[in-house]
Design a protein around this motif. Sequence first.
Motif, short mmCIF file in Angstrom:
data_model
loop_
_atom_site.label_atom_id
_atom_site.label_comp_id
_atom_site.label_asym_id
_atom_site.label_seq_id
_atom_site.Cartn_x
_atom_site.Cartn_y
_atom_site.Cartn_z
N TRP A 96 0.83 -1.20 0.00
CA TRP A 96 0.00 0.00 0.00
C TRP A 96 0.87 1.26 0.00
N VAL A 97 1.88 1.28 0.86
CA VAL A 97 2.77 2.44 0.94
C VAL A 97 3.50 2.63 -0.39
N HIS A 98 4.01 1.55 -0.95
CA HIS A 98 4.78 1.62 -2.19
C HIS A 98 3.93 2.10 -3.36
N ARG A 99 2.68 1.67 -3.42
CA ARG A 99 1.82 2.02 -4.56
C ARG A 99 1.06 3.33 -4.38
N VAL A 100 0.70 3.68 -3.15
CA VAL A 100 -0.17 4.84 -2.93
C VAL A 100 0.57 6.01 -2.31
N VAL A 101 1.32 5.77 -1.26
CA VAL A 101 1.92 6.87 -0.50
C VAL A 101 3.20 7.37 -1.17
#
Length: 102
Positions: free
Chosen positions: A44-49
């Motif tokens: 999630w962090v890698h793709r969104v944040v």
Amino acid sequence: NGRSPNEFPSGNSESRIREGETAHPELLACLALAVVWAYHVSEWVHRVVEPVKEKKHGRRAKSLLRLGLDQLHEILLYRHERASALQICLNLLRCPGVLSYT
């Protein structure tokens, strides 16, 4: 004691692990759950944040597991200030395939 660091006495945890026995299966299950949760958080962090930067040789500067563990640590430590991120992480734990990454 005369033993090398890699030498274990008979009946030790290494031989039990080889035989498929674990002293604390609940602890092992919690550890596995934590690793999977950290991995989903890191995705999630890698793709969104913020994507993880790549080094010159093409590998990531930080492993996805390390990224997820660091993110969970920060969110749980500052849970009052990061309530929305905490809710997303809890949703990832509950049903990782349902939450859209975009």
